[in-house]
Design a protein around this motif. Structure first.
Motif, mmCIF file in Angstrom:
data_model
loop_
_atom_site.group_PDB
_atom_site.id
_atom_site.type_symbol
_atom_site.label_atom_id
_atom_site.label_comp_id
_atom_site.label_asym_id
_atom_site.label_seq_id
_atom_site.Cartn_x
_atom_site.Cartn_y
_atom_site.Cartn_z
ATOM 1 N N VAL A 164 -10.423 12.122 1.536
ATOM 2 C CA VAL A 164 -9.977 13.469 1.195
ATOM 3 C C VAL A 164 -10.854 14.504 1.892
ATOM 4 O O VAL A 164 -10.364 15.534 2.373
ATOM 5 C CB VAL A 164 -10.005 13.682 -0.330
ATOM 6 C CG1 VAL A 164 -9.715 15.137 -0.683
ATOM 7 C CG2 VAL A 164 -8.998 12.765 -1.011
ATOM 8 N N ALA A 165 -12.157 14.220 1.984
ATOM 9 C CA ALA A 165 -13.067 15.146 2.653
ATOM 10 C C ALA A 165 -12.682 15.360 4.113
ATOM 11 O O ALA A 165 -12.780 16.471 4.643
ATOM 12 C CB ALA A 165 -14.504 14.634 2.550
ATOM 13 N N VAL A 288 -1.200 18.054 5.793
ATOM 14 C CA VAL A 288 -2.571 17.579 5.607
ATOM 15 C C VAL A 288 -2.866 17.382 4.123
ATOM 16 O O VAL A 288 -3.561 16.429 3.734
ATOM 17 C CB VAL A 288 -3.573 18.568 6.249
ATOM 18 C CG1 VAL A 288 -5.004 18.196 5.897
ATOM 19 C CG2 VAL A 288 -3.402 18.593 7.759
ATOM 20 N N PHE A 289 -2.321 18.243 3.289
ATOM 21 C CA PHE A 289 -2.462 18.055 1.843
ATOM 22 C C PHE A 289 -1.822 16.730 1.422
ATOM 23 O O PHE A 289 -2.353 16.013 0.565
ATOM 24 C CB PHE A 289 -1.817 19.217 1.091
ATOM 25 C CG PHE A 289 -1.879 19.081 -0.399
ATOM 26 C CD1 PHE A 289 -3.056 19.342 -1.092
ATOM 27 C CD2 PHE A 289 -0.763 18.690 -1.122
ATOM 28 C CE1 PHE A 289 -3.123 19.207 -2.471
ATOM 29 C CE2 PHE A 289 -0.811 18.557 -2.505
ATOM 30 C CZ PHE A 289 -1.998 18.817 -3.174
ATOM 31 N N GLY A 294 -2.191 10.994 -0.356
ATOM 32 C CA GLY A 294 -2.078 9.580 -0.014
ATOM 33 C C GLY A 294 -3.406 8.851 -0.101
ATOM 34 O O GLY A 294 -3.466 7.707 -0.572
ATOM 35 N N ALA A 295 -4.478 9.505 0.337
ATOM 36 C CA ALA A 295 -5.798 8.879 0.275
ATOM 37 C C ALA A 295 -6.225 8.616 -1.157
ATOM 38 O O ALA A 295 -6.753 7.539 -1.475
ATOM 39 C CB ALA A 295 -6.828 9.760 0.989
ATOM 40 N N ILE A 343 6.644 12.876 4.803
ATOM 41 C CA ILE A 343 7.185 11.564 4.446
ATOM 42 C C ILE A 343 6.442 10.411 5.120
ATOM 43 O O ILE A 343 6.486 9.280 4.634
ATOM 44 C CB ILE A 343 8.698 11.476 4.738
ATOM 45 C CG1 ILE A 343 8.997 11.721 6.220
ATOM 46 C CG2 ILE A 343 9.464 12.441 3.854
ATOM 47 C CD1 ILE A 343 10.467 11.521 6.567
ATOM 48 N N TRP A 344 5.752 10.691 6.234
ATOM 49 C CA TRP A 344 4.932 9.623 6.824
ATOM 50 C C TRP A 344 3.436 9.888 6.685
ATOM 51 O O TRP A 344 2.628 8.973 6.804
ATOM 52 C CB TRP A 344 5.293 9.393 8.295
ATOM 53 C CG TRP A 344 5.271 10.611 9.177
ATOM 54 C CD1 TRP A 344 6.273 11.497 9.381
ATOM 55 C CD2 TRP A 344 4.185 11.052 10.018
ATOM 56 N NE1 TRP A 344 5.897 12.482 10.277
ATOM 57 C CE2 TRP A 344 4.623 12.224 10.688
ATOM 58 C CE3 TRP A 344 2.899 10.582 10.268
ATOM 59 C CZ2 TRP A 344 3.812 12.925 11.584
ATOM 60 C CZ3 TRP A 344 2.092 11.284 11.164
ATOM 61 C CH2 TRP A 344 2.550 12.436 11.811
ATOM 62 N N ALA A 345 3.069 11.130 6.386
ATOM 63 C CA ALA A 345 1.652 11.449 6.214
ATOM 64 C C ALA A 345 1.058 10.743 4.998
ATOM 65 O O ALA A 345 -0.108 10.320 5.020
ATOM 66 C CB ALA A 345 1.460 12.958 6.083
#
Length: 437
Positions: A164-165, A288-289, A294-295, A343-345
Motif C-alpha cells: 500500500v505504501a 492506483v487506489f 488489492g494489496a 478491473i485489472w489493477a
C-alpha cells in the motif's frame, strides 16, 4: 555457513512489528513518490529535455531514459543485497533513501534542452541512473524488514502495508501532478512548475530517515544459529537458483502491470485516448487506489488461504480482464477510464502482496536480501522499466490502442504458469529455512 539452513527467525513483539511496518512503509512512500514523478510528468519532461519538432520522438526518448534508468537496478540490487545481508537491513535502507533523494533533487535542478542542448538529456539520464541504483534496495529491503518483524500468522497483512505504501507514493506523485496540471497554466507548468515536486525530495528524505531511525534492525539476522556468509549472492546462486527463477518469473506480471498502470497510463489516457490531463490524472489516481485495495485484500487472503491458490486466482483475473479493460477505456469518459483500469489493477495489487511473501518462503535469512534483490531488480529492469517504452512502441507499430493490454495478458499467463508449475514448496513461513521445493 554453519547450520544456517536450520535457523529460525525469532519473531518480534507486536509493538515492534507495528513500528517496523510504519518505519519501512514511510520510506517506501517517499521513494515511490520520488521515482514515479518522472512517469507522471513524462509529457512535460519531453518538451523540456528534447527538441520540440517531433513530439512522438521526444516522448519515446523520455521513456527510453526512464527505461535505461532501470538498467542499473540489478547492480544496485547486488550492492544493497550484500549490505543488507552482511551489515543489516536498516543501513541498506538508509543509504538507498539518501541516494534516491540526491537523484530526484538533481532532476529538479537540471537546465533544459533550450539552455544546454544535448547535455540536458544526458544529465537527465545520469539522475535517472542514480535513482535506479538507489531504488534497487528500498522496496526489497522494506519488505524483508517487515516480514522479519511480523507476528506469526500475520505476515501477509503486515507486508501488505508496504505494498500500500508503494501505491500511496504513486498516488502522491499522481496527486501532485494533478494539482500542478489544474492550478498552473500549461506555460507555467512547462516553464517552472514541473521542478517543484522534484525539489521536495530532500525534506521528505530527512523525515523518512528520522522515522526509520527509531526502529531496530531485523531480529532475524541476530537469531541463534544464523551465520552471515561473506558473499551472500554467491551462496544464493549456488543454493537457491530455482527459487530465484520462480520469484523472477512471477514478478514479470507484477512489475509489468504495476509500471504499465502508474508509469504509462497517464500519458496513454491523454495522448492516445485524448482525455484532458486533469481528468486523466484523476482517473489514474482512482486506479492506483484500486491497487492499494488489492494489496490489502491480498494480505488477508494469503494469511487465510494457500498463497499459491491466491496467486493462481490473481493471475487468471488479470489475464481475462486487461483486454476488456483497455477496450472500455477507449470510450473516453472518466467513468470508463476508471473502470477500465480498476478491473485489472485489483489483481495486480493482490499479486504484489503474494510476491513479497514469496521472498520469505524461497530464501533463508542470511541470503534473503541478496537473492530477492537480484531476482526482483532483474524482472523490474527487463519488464517494469521498459513497460512505457514497449507499450508506446507497440502502439506506433500496430496502431492498435489495445496492444499494451495484450502484452500484459501474456505476462499474466506466464505468472499463471509459474504459480502452477513452479511453486512446489509448502513453507510459506517467515523462517530461516530455504524452501523445501
Amino acid at each position: 555457513m554453519g547450520d544456517m539452513s536450520q535457523a529460525r527467525v525469532v519473531l518480534s513483539p507486536v509493538g515492534g512489528a507495528r513500528r517496523a511496518v510504519i518505519a519501512a512503509s514511510v520510506g517506501t512512500v517517499i521513494e515511490g513518490y520520488d521515482l514515479l514523478l518522472y512517469g507522471y510528468l513524462a509529457g512535460v519532461l519531453a518538451t523540456r529535455f528534447f527538441p520540440a519538432d517531433d513530439p512522438t520522438a521526444a516522448l519515446l526518448n523520455t521513456f527510453a531514459i526512464y527505461a535505461v534508468g532501470f538498467a542499473v537496478r540489478p547492480i544496485g540490487g547486488v550492492v544493497f543485497g550484500h549490505v543488507g545481508d552482511r551489515v543489516g537491513r536498516r543501513p541498506a535502507l538508509a543509504a538507498s533513501m539518501l541516494l534516491m533523494a540526491a537523484g530526484t533533487l538533481g532532476i529538479g535542478l537540471l537546465p533544459t534542452y533550450q539552455s544546454i542542448g544535448v547535455w540536458a538529456p544526458v544529465s537527465l539520464l545520469i539522475c535517472r541512473l542514480v535513482q535506479g541504483f538507489a531504488i534497487a534496495g528500498e522496496y526489497v529491503g522494506a519488505n524483508i524488514l517487515i516480514l522479519e518483524h511480523a507476528a506469526d500468522g500475520r505476515s501477509g497483512r503486515a507486508v501488505s502495508a508496504n505494498q500500500v505504501a508503494v501505491y500511496v507514493g504513486v498516488a502522491a506523485a499522481a496527486a501532485t501532478s494533478l494539482l500542478l496540471a489544474s492550478s498552473l497554466t500549461p506555460a507555467q507548468l512547462a516553464a517552472w512548475g514541473w521542478r517543484l515536486p522534484f525539489l521536495a525530495a530532500v525534506p521528505l528524505a530527512l523525515v523518512g530517515l528520522y522515522i526509520r531511525g527509531s526502529v531496530p534492525d531485523s531480529p532475524a539476522l541476530d537469531a541463534p544459529g544464523i551465520v552471515r556468509p561473506r558473499f551472500p549472492l554467491i551462496v544464493a546462486l549456488r543454493t537457491v537458483k530455482r527459487g530465484i527463477a520462480v520469484f523472477a518469473g512471477w514478478l514479470v506480471m507484477v512489475t509489468l502491470g504495476g509500471f504499465l498502470l502508474f508509469g504509462y497510463m497517464p500519458s496513454y489516457l491523454t495522448r492516445v485516448v485524448g482525455m484532458d490531463a486533469t481528468v486523466a490524472f484523476g482517473a489514474n489516481l482512482a486506479a492506483v487506489f484500486a491497487l492499494a485495495v488489492g494489496a490489502v485484500a491480498g494480505g488477508h487472503l494469503v494469511d487465510r488461504f494457500p498463497p499459491r491458490t491466491v496467486a493462481i486466482a490473481s493471475a487468471v483475473g488479470v489475464a481475462v480482464s486487461v483486454v476488456p479493460g483497455f477496450m472500455l477505456i477507449q470510450q473516453g469518459t472518466f467513468a470508463a477510464a476508471v473502470l477500465g483500469q480498476v478491473i485489472w489493477a485489483v489483481g495486480i495489487g493482490i499479486s504484489a502482496t503474494v510476491s513479497a511473501l514469496l521472498s520469505a518462503s524461497q530464501f533463508p535469512v542470511p541470503i534473503r536480501f541478496a537473492a530477492t534483490g537480484l531476482a526482483y531488480n532483474v524482472s523490474v529492469t527487463v519488464f517494469g522499466g521498459t513497460a512505457p517504452y514497449v507499450s508506446t512502441w507497440l502502439l506506433s507499430r500496430t496502431h492498435d490502442p489495445v496492444a499494451p493490454a495484450w502484452y500484459l495478458a501474456g505476462a499474466a499467463l506466464l505468472g499463471l504458469a509459474t504459480a502452477v508449475v513452479g511453486w512446489r514448496g509448502p513453507s510459506w513461513m517467515v523462517t530461516g529455512e530455504p524452501c523445501s521445493g
